[in-house]
Design a protein around this motif. Sequence first.
Motif, short mmCIF file in Angstrom:
data_model
loop_
_atom_site.label_atom_id
_atom_site.label_comp_id
_atom_site.label_asym_id
_atom_site.label_seq_id
_atom_site.Cartn_x
_atom_site.Cartn_y
_atom_site.Cartn_z
N TYR A 179 0.99 -1.35 -0.24
CA TYR A 179 0.16 -0.39 -0.15
C TYR A 179 0.90 1.22 0.32
O TYR A 179 1.68 1.61 0.90
CB TYR A 179 -1.65 0.45 1.31
CG TYR A 179 -2.38 1.06 1.59
CD1 TYR A 179 -2.73 1.70 0.62
CD2 TYR A 179 -1.31 2.29 2.15
CE1 TYR A 179 -3.51 2.81 0.60
CE2 TYR A 179 -2.12 3.43 2.25
CZ TYR A 179 -3.03 4.01 1.66
OH TYR A 179 -4.28 5.10 1.20
N THR A 219 -3.06 3.82 -3.32
CA THR A 219 -2.76 3.04 -4.39
C THR A 219 -2.39 0.96 -3.97
O THR A 219 -1.59 1.17 -2.52
CB THR A 219 -1.82 2.93 -5.77
OG1 THR A 219 -2.29 4.34 -6.41
CG2 THR A 219 -2.05 1.87 -6.36
N GLU A 268 -8.80 -2.42 -17.50
CA GLU A 268 -8.94 -1.77 -15.86
C GLU A 268 -10.31 -2.65 -16.05
O GLU A 268 -11.56 -2.54 -17.18
CB GLU A 268 -10.12 -0.55 -16.15
CG GLU A 268 -10.38 -0.33 -15.34
CD GLU A 268 -10.32 1.78 -15.44
OE1 GLU A 268 -10.39 2.30 -14.97
OE2 GLU A 268 -9.95 2.15 -16.56
N ARG A 317 -12.96 -2.69 -13.76
CA ARG A 317 -13.72 -2.30 -12.59
C ARG A 317 -13.27 -0.23 -12.96
O ARG A 317 -11.57 -0.57 -12.69
CB ARG A 317 -14.09 -3.02 -11.55
CG ARG A 317 -14.68 -3.39 -11.52
CD ARG A 317 -15.71 -3.64 -11.02
NE ARG A 317 -16.84 -5.04 -11.37
CZ ARG A 317 -16.94 -6.21 -11.44
NH1 ARG A 317 -16.55 -6.01 -12.84
NH2 ARG A 317 -17.57 -7.01 -11.33
N GLY A 351 -10.62 2.60 -11.94
CA GLY A 351 -9.74 2.46 -10.38
C GLY A 351 -8.94 0.90 -10.07
O GLY A 351 -8.27 0.93 -9.42
N ILE A 352 -9.85 -0.08 -10.92
CA ILE A 352 -9.36 -2.12 -10.79
C ILE A 352 -8.80 -1.88 -12.08
O ILE A 352 -8.78 -2.58 -13.06
CB ILE A 352 -10.25 -2.52 -9.88
CG1 ILE A 352 -10.56 -1.61 -8.82
CG2 ILE A 352 -9.53 -4.03 -9.81
CD1 ILE A 352 -11.77 -2.39 -8.01
N LEU A 361 -3.48 -7.16 -9.42
CA LEU A 361 -4.02 -6.21 -9.39
C LEU A 361 -3.65 -5.24 -8.29
O LEU A 361 -3.11 -4.75 -7.57
CB LEU A 361 -5.12 -7.02 -8.52
CG LEU A 361 -6.10 -7.79 -8.92
CD1 LEU A 361 -7.09 -8.38 -7.75
CD2 LEU A 361 -7.03 -7.51 -10.47
N GLU A 362 -4.23 -3.70 -9.44
CA GLU A 362 -4.04 -2.31 -8.50
C GLU A 362 -5.31 -1.65 -8.62
O GLU A 362 -6.10 -2.03 -9.40
CB GLU A 362 -2.75 -1.55 -9.56
CG GLU A 362 -2.72 -0.58 -9.20
CD GLU A 362 -1.59 0.31 -10.38
OE1 GLU A 362 -1.01 1.63 -9.58
OE2 GLU A 362 -1.35 0.12 -10.92
N ILE A 363 -5.37 -1.30 -7.13
CA ILE A 363 -6.81 -0.57 -6.35
C ILE A 363 -5.96 1.15 -6.90
O ILE A 363 -5.22 1.02 -5.23
CB ILE A 363 -7.16 -1.28 -5.87
CG1 ILE A 363 -7.29 -2.68 -5.72
CG2 ILE A 363 -8.26 -0.20 -5.50
CD1 ILE A 363 -8.30 -3.59 -4.65
N ALA A 419 -7.36 3.70 -3.16
CA ALA A 419 -7.47 1.84 -1.66
C ALA A 419 -8.81 2.49 -1.33
O ALA A 419 -9.46 1.84 -0.85
CB ALA A 419 -6.60 1.30 -1.94
N LYS A 431 -11.78 2.26 -1.74
CA LYS A 431 -12.41 1.33 -2.64
C LYS A 431 -11.98 -0.26 -1.25
O LYS A 431 -13.35 -0.92 -0.93
CB LYS A 431 -12.18 0.89 -3.44
CG LYS A 431 -12.02 1.66 -4.71
CD LYS A 431 -11.10 1.27 -5.86
CE LYS A 431 -11.97 2.10 -7.33
NZ LYS A 431 -11.51 3.71 -7.11
N VAL A 432 -11.66 0.31 -0.28
CA VAL A 432 -11.54 -0.38 0.60
C VAL A 432 -11.42 -0.49 1.84
O VAL A 432 -11.52 1.09 2.40
CB VAL A 432 -9.91 -1.38 0.48
CG1 VAL A 432 -10.16 -2.49 1.86
CG2 VAL A 432 -9.43 -1.89 -0.60
#
Length: 71
Positions: free
Chosen positions: A5, A11, A26, A28, A30-31, A44-46, A49, A52-53
């Motif tokens: 992170y 990210t 991509e 979704r 931003g994912i 996987l890159e979020i 973050a 989203k998490v």
Amino acid sequence: MKLTYDKESDTLLLVLTKNQIEETEEVRPGILADIDKSGALVSLEILNASRKVDTLKELIASHSPVQVEVA
């Protein structure tokens, strides 16, 4: 498996293998999914973050055997 992170860019990166990335998709907003030449998921890159998490600490704790880095 490695979970990283980056606070500055907000990210979260989950690296599953060290295979060479052939393409990024991509999946979704931003994912981003990195795929190797055989179609297997590499990472996987979020982005954004923290939005989203629910709680990054909970995610990290639930993957305790994973190598975790917070930059």
